[in-house]
Structure formats: structure tokens, C-alpha cells
Scaffold this motif. Structure first.
Motif, short mmCIF file in Angstrom:
data_model
loop_
_atom_site.label_atom_id
_atom_site.label_comp_id
_atom_site.label_asym_id
_atom_site.label_seq_id
_atom_site.Cartn_x
_atom_site.Cartn_y
_atom_site.Cartn_z
N GLY A 1 -1.45 -15.20 4.84
CA GLY A 1 -0.58 -15.84 5.82
C GLY A 1 -0.14 -14.84 6.89
O GLY A 1 -0.16 -13.63 6.68
N SER A 2 0.31 -15.38 8.00
CA SER A 2 0.70 -14.54 9.13
C SER A 2 1.84 -13.61 8.76
O SER A 2 2.64 -13.90 7.86
N ASP A 3 1.90 -12.50 9.47
CA ASP A 3 3.01 -11.55 9.31
C ASP A 3 3.16 -11.06 7.87
O ASP A 3 4.25 -10.96 7.35
N THR A 4 2.03 -10.77 7.27
CA THR A 4 2.06 -10.22 5.92
C THR A 4 1.88 -8.71 5.97
O THR A 4 1.08 -8.22 6.77
N GLN A 5 2.62 -8.00 5.14
CA GLN A 5 2.35 -6.57 4.97
C GLN A 5 1.73 -6.37 3.60
O GLN A 5 2.29 -6.80 2.60
N LEU A 6 0.60 -5.73 3.59
CA LEU A 6 -0.07 -5.44 2.32
C LEU A 6 0.14 -3.95 2.07
O LEU A 6 -0.45 -3.10 2.74
N VAL A 7 1.01 -3.61 1.13
CA VAL A 7 1.35 -2.21 0.92
C VAL A 7 0.36 -1.59 -0.06
O VAL A 7 0.37 -1.87 -1.25
N ALA A 8 -0.50 -0.75 0.47
CA ALA A 8 -1.59 -0.18 -0.34
C ALA A 8 -1.06 0.96 -1.22
O ALA A 8 -0.07 1.59 -0.86
N PRO A 9 -1.73 1.22 -2.37
CA PRO A 9 -2.93 0.52 -2.85
C PRO A 9 -2.59 -0.86 -3.40
O PRO A 9 -1.63 -0.99 -4.16
N VAL A 10 -3.40 -1.83 -3.02
CA VAL A 10 -3.13 -3.19 -3.49
C VAL A 10 -4.41 -4.02 -3.45
O VAL A 10 -5.30 -3.75 -2.64
N LYS A 11 -4.47 -5.02 -4.37
CA LYS A 11 -5.64 -5.90 -4.41
C LYS A 11 -5.19 -7.34 -4.31
O LYS A 11 -4.28 -7.75 -5.03
N VAL A 12 -5.86 -8.07 -3.45
CA VAL A 12 -5.60 -9.50 -3.36
C VAL A 12 -6.79 -10.19 -4.01
O VAL A 12 -7.94 -9.94 -3.63
N GLY A 13 -6.51 -11.03 -4.99
CA GLY A 13 -7.62 -11.65 -5.75
C GLY A 13 -8.42 -12.63 -4.91
O GLY A 13 -7.97 -13.11 -3.87
N ARG A 14 -9.57 -12.91 -5.40
CA ARG A 14 -10.47 -13.90 -4.83
C ARG A 14 -9.77 -15.24 -4.67
O ARG A 14 -9.08 -15.69 -5.58
N GLY A 15 -9.92 -15.86 -3.54
CA GLY A 15 -9.36 -17.20 -3.35
C GLY A 15 -7.84 -17.24 -3.34
O GLY A 15 -7.24 -18.31 -3.31
N ALA A 16 -7.18 -16.09 -3.38
CA ALA A 16 -5.71 -16.07 -3.37
C ALA A 16 -5.19 -16.50 -2.01
O ALA A 16 -5.86 -16.34 -0.99
N THR A 17 -3.98 -17.07 -2.04
CA THR A 17 -3.30 -17.37 -0.78
C THR A 17 -2.01 -16.57 -0.76
O THR A 17 -1.29 -16.53 -1.76
N ILE A 18 -1.73 -15.94 0.33
CA ILE A 18 -0.48 -15.19 0.47
C ILE A 18 0.37 -15.93 1.49
O ILE A 18 -0.09 -16.22 2.60
N GLY A 19 1.60 -16.26 1.12
CA GLY A 19 2.47 -16.98 2.03
C GLY A 19 2.85 -16.12 3.22
O GLY A 19 3.03 -14.91 3.10
N ALA A 20 3.04 -16.78 4.34
CA ALA A 20 3.37 -16.06 5.57
C ALA A 20 4.62 -15.22 5.38
O ALA A 20 5.52 -15.58 4.63
N GLY A 21 4.67 -14.10 6.04
CA GLY A 21 5.86 -13.27 6.04
C GLY A 21 6.07 -12.49 4.77
O GLY A 21 7.15 -11.94 4.54
N SER A 22 5.07 -12.37 3.90
CA SER A 22 5.25 -11.68 2.63
C SER A 22 5.04 -10.18 2.76
O SER A 22 4.25 -9.72 3.58
N THR A 23 5.78 -9.45 1.90
CA THR A 23 5.49 -8.03 1.75
C THR A 23 4.89 -7.88 0.37
O THR A 23 5.57 -8.07 -0.63
N ILE A 24 3.62 -7.59 0.30
CA ILE A 24 2.90 -7.58 -0.97
C ILE A 24 2.79 -6.15 -1.46
O ILE A 24 2.15 -5.32 -0.82
N THR A 25 3.42 -5.86 -2.60
CA THR A 25 3.42 -4.49 -3.12
C THR A 25 2.66 -4.38 -4.43
O THR A 25 2.42 -3.28 -4.90
N ARG A 26 2.33 -5.53 -5.03
CA ARG A 26 1.56 -5.50 -6.29
C ARG A 26 0.32 -6.38 -6.15
O ARG A 26 0.29 -7.28 -5.31
N ASP A 27 -0.66 -6.15 -6.99
CA ASP A 27 -1.90 -6.95 -6.93
C ASP A 27 -1.55 -8.43 -7.11
O ASP A 27 -0.64 -8.78 -7.86
N THR A 28 -2.31 -9.27 -6.39
CA THR A 28 -2.02 -10.70 -6.50
C THR A 28 -3.18 -11.40 -7.19
O THR A 28 -4.34 -11.08 -6.95
#
Ligand code: UD1
Ligand code: CA
Length: 456
Positions: free
Chosen positions: A402-429
Motif C-alpha cells: 500500500g501507498s506510503d509504506t516504510q519497509l524497515v530492512a532487513p525485512v521480508k514480505v511474503g508472496r501474495g501479501a498485502t500491506i495496508g497503506a501507511g504502514s511501517t513494517i519492521t518484521r517479516d510479513t
């Protein structure tokens, strides 16, 4: 026959008004002296010697290579003196071609013609007729129209000054003869210099019939003394490159607004709009369209790619039918597969993007591996740098960020995953799930918008 190429480059180049030695100024993205060295290499000679002088250590440091000998001319006492300095390096060769470090566009065809001529004689000059021969050494011919001498402008009489045929300085000569003649020259002339050109009279005295070759065009033998001349030869070179491209099946919006500074390999039906700059080793395959104001450096662009206006691509590979820009920046070590879309104000660095993925607006993707058919929403940032180290981001196939997402590396986004807009992702999804990290939206009952207080 062993061949040596001697390049004279001890000139000071004061008229460039530069801190940089003259022969290190670029023409088509490459120092003047490199052009000359490359022309020399076209002959695979047994010896390449460069005579350097003023600020020469810098020249040597920048352009040194295994196949070059450097010879310092400590005092600049004339072209003859310069050649004498280099003789010890030329002992193993039979023939010598003398070139100039500031005459960059000499062609192989012309030098070939001189070497062919050298089969018949022991000294071959490259001369040209100039409407305005001011400053050059004049070719003086005898009644049988054979070359008799070269007289420098400053030493010429009024009749000699009328001669339009001039000495370009480039010569091909038998090495032992050169040595013998040079041992007899002196500096008794108006400039108090040892003139290389004095060997002509000595050769004639020895009964040598001097060979003469003319270049195909005068730009081949034009020397560079100031920035005007540099700019002139740059444009000349570029217009030749443009003609060659068009002959090879490339459409140019304006042949005068294209710059090639390096080596370009290009397919058919490529279209280049105005102000495209291609630097280093660039490969552009069939059917590629490049929009205006695009810079491509050391990159491979595959078939039918479209690069839109104002994009910059460096050390990257762009797959078939991808679309880049406008205003995209693809930085080194990026590899995009086929049908990838990179849109405006997107920066991609050291990342791989697999087939069919899209990053269309305002994003930074660095140190990432992105699967196929991924959609990355506007304003997504991979936070790859923690202030000390770089970390990687992995995004599986078919993921939707989703828009305005920060993916804080190291991090993995799984296959087919959806990340909601505006998220700060710090762990694998996890794959196929919606993950989001944003505070809940609330609406405050009874809230009143402040009103501007009236001035008392
Ligand atoms: C020289 C020729 C002249 C010719 C002209 C073409 C002589 C005496 N004259 O003139 O007939 O028309 O080139 O441009 O040869 N260089 C050295 N060390 C020196 C002097 C020169 O390396 O001591 C190098 C310069 O870096 C330059 C080249 O030799 O690349 C020519 O020197 P330049 O001073 O331009 O020669 P001119 O006297 O103009
Ligand atoms: Ca000169």
C-alpha cells in the motif's frame, strides 16, 4: 617490420587556462590523449611511447597502461628535441609514426595510407591545404613539385607565407634514418628550438623523395589549443556519430542534440529524442524509444523498452518492453526484468525487480529483491540504511504494498501479501495475508474548529 608510435604531449596548453593538463581535457567523454593512444593501438604497434612534460606526472598517473612507455622531456626545446628524448625507447622498431597528444581525431584510414606510402620511401608527411595557413609550417616544393623543405611560419619569407599547404606535424619515418637526421639538427632559427621539421631538408639532401598523404577531412589533423577548438572538434565528432547511427537505422529527433561519450551498440528502429546523452558502454536493442533529456550510462536496454523524458539510468539492465520514467532514476547494480514499470520520481538502487512488477510513483527501492507482478504503491520507501549498515528487503511475487509504506530492512514480505497503506513494517510479513501497522482512526465527537480571534 616492427612499428613504433611516438606521441608528443609535452606542450603546456596555456591557452586552455586550466589546472588540468591540456591532453587530459575530454572529447566525447575521453581525454584527448586517450583518443590518440587508442588510434595508436589500432595498429597493434610493437612500441607506444608518450613524451610528456608540463604537469606530466598527472597525465601519466591517469593514463598509464602496460603497453605504454613514458618519456619525460624535462625542458621543452622543440619537437625535434622531444623526439630525440624518445629515441632510446624506439631502438627495437624499424618504423616510427609520430602523433600529437592534442590532435585527437586522426583516423586509421589516414595512418594506414601513410604506412603504405612508407613502403616506397623513408619519410612520409601528412599535409593539408588550408585557406588560412597562419601559424603552421609551410610545405615548400621544388620545380618538380616534390617536397623540398618545411619552413616554420616564424621563419618564412613573404613568398613562403603565401603557401597554403601546411605540415600537420604527423609523420611516418624509417627509424634509423630518423635517428641519423636528428643527430644533425640544430636550434639556429627564430624560435631557438630544435625543429623536427628540419629533418625534411636532410632527407632531401640524402636523395630521399618525400612521400605525402592528405587526410580525408581537415578535422582529423586539427590540434586543440583552446576551449573553442575543443568545442568545435566535439561537435564535429558528435555529428559524425549521429550520421553513423542514422545510417544504421536509428531515428534521431535532432542529430545536433545527441551526445555519445563512449561506446554505443545499437539495434534497429531505435528512436532517440532530443538531448539524449549516452555515456560509457551502452547497449540499446531493437525498437527502444528514448525520450528527451535522458542520460544512460554503462547500461543495457533490451528490446522495445520505453524510457520517458528526464530519466537517468546508470550501470543497470532494463528488460524487454519495460517502461521507465518520466523522471525516474535507476542507479547502479539494478536489474529490471521484462514488462516492469518504473514511474515518476522513483529511485531504484542495487535492486532486482522481476517480471511485470510496477513501482509507479515517488518511491525509493534500495538493496531489494522484488518478485514478479508486485505492485508498489506511491511513496513506498525501503529503509535500507540504519546509519551504519545497509540491509536488504525481499518482496515476494504478487505482493501488494500500500501507498506510503516504510519497509524497515532487513525485512521480508511474503508472496501474495498485502500491506495496508501507511504502514511501517519492521518484521517479516506472512504470505497471502493483510498486514498493516497504523493507529486506529478516530473521530472526536463535539470537536469545534477554532475560529480566528478578532483584533480588539
Ligand atoms: C609544429 C610543426 C609545424 C606544424 C605544426 C602543426 C615543428 C618545428 N613545427 O609547430 O610545422 O605546422 O606543429 O600543429 O615541428 N611538443 C613537445 N615538446 C616540445 C615541443 C612540442 O612535446 O618541446 C609537442 C606539443 O605538445 C604538441 C606538438 O609537439 O603536441 C606540436 O608542438 P607545437 O608547439 O604546437 O608545434 P608548433 O611549433 O606549433
Ligand atoms: Ca601548434
Amino acid at each position: 617490420m616492427k612499428l613504433g608510435v611516438l606521441i608528443l604531449a609535452a606542450g603546456e596548453g596555456t591557452r586552455m587556462r586550466s589546472r588540468l593538463p591540456k591532453v587530459l581535457h575530454d572529447l566525447a567523454g575521453k581525454p584527448l590523449l586517450s583518443h590518440v593512444i587508442n588510434s595508436a593501438r589500432d595498429f597493434s604497434p610493437d612500441e607506444i611511447t608518450v613524451v610528456y612534460g608540463h604537469a606530466g606526472e598527472q597525465v601519466r598517473a591517469q593514463l598509464d597502461a602496460d603497453d605504454i612507455d613514458w618519456c619525460e622531456q624535462k625542458e621543452r626545446l622543440g619537437t625535434g628535441h622531444a623526439v630525440i628524448q624518445a629515441l632510446p625507447y624506439l631502438q627495437k622498431v624499424d618504423q616510427v609514426v609520430i602523433l600529437y597528444g592534442d590532435v585527437p581525431l586522426i583516423s586509421k584510414t589516414t595512418l594506414d595510407a601513410m604506412l603504405v606510402e612508407l613502403h616506397q620511401t623513408e619519410l612520409v608527411l601528412l599535409t593539408v591545404n588550408l585557406e588560412d595557413p597562419t601559424g603552421y609550417g609551410r610545405i615548400v616544393r621544388d620545380d618538380a613539385n616534390l617536397v623540398h623543405a618545411i619552413v616554420e611560419h616564424k621563419d618564412a619569407n613573404e613568398f613562403q607565407l603565401e603557401i597554403n599547404e601546411i605540415n600537420t606535424g604527423i609523420i611516418a619515418v624509417d627509424r634509423t634514418k630518423l635517428e641519423a637526421w636528428l643527430s644533425k639538427i640544430n636550434n639556429k632559427n627564430s624560435q631557438g628550438e630544435y625543429y623536427l621539421t628540419d629533418i625534411i631538408t636532410l632527407a632531401v639532401k640524402d636523395g630521399v623523395q618525400i612521400g605525402v598523404v592528405h587526410p580525408d577531412e581537415k578535422e582529423e589533423v586539427m590540434g586543440i589549443n583552446d576551449r573553442q577548438q575543443l568545442a568545435y572538434l566535439e561537435r564535429h565528432y558528435q555529428s559524425k556519430m549521429a550520421s553513423r547511427l542514422m545510417a544504421a537505422g536509428v531515428t534521431l529527433a535532432d542529430p545536433a542534440r545527441l551526445d555519445i561519450r563512449g561506446h554505443l551498440k545499437v539495434g534497429r528502429d531505435v528512436t532517440l529524442d532530443c538531448n539524449v546523452i549516452l555515456e560509457g558502454d551502452v547497449e540499446i536493442a531493437d525498437g527502444v524509444k528514448v525520450g528527451p533529456n535522458v542520460l544512460i550510462r554503462n547500461s543495457v536496454i533490451h528490446e522495445d523498452v520505453e524510457i520517458l523524458a528526464n530519466s537517468v539510468i546508470e550501470d543497470a539492465e532494463i528488460g524487454v518492453s519495460s517502461r521507465i520514467g518520466p523522471f525516474a532514476r535507476i542507479r547502479p547494480e539494478s536489474r529490471l526484468a521484462d514488462h516492469v514499470h518504473i514511474g515518476n520520481f522513483v529511485e531504484i538502487k542495487k535492486s532486482q525487480v522481476a517480471s511485470g512488477s510496477k513501482v509507479n510513483h515517488l518511491s525509493y527501492i534500495g538493496d531489494s529483491e522484488i518478485g514478479s507482478k508486485v505492485n508498489i504503491g506511491a511513496g513506498t520507501i525501503t529503509c535500507n540504511y540504519d546509519g551504519a549498515n545497509k540491509h536488504k528487503t525481499f518482496i515476494g511475487d504478487d505482493a501488494f504494498i500500500g501507498s506510503d509504506t516504510q519497509l524497515v530492512a532487513p525485512v521480508k514480505v511474503g508472496r501474495g501479501a498485502t500491506i495496508g497503506a501507511g504502514s511501517t513494517i519492521t518484521r517479516d510479513t506472512p504470505k497471502d495475508k493483510l498486514t498493516l501497522s497504523r493507529s486506529k482512526q478516530i473521530s472526536v465527537e463535539g470537536w469545534q474548529r477554532p475560529v480566528k480571534q478578532s483584533k480588539q
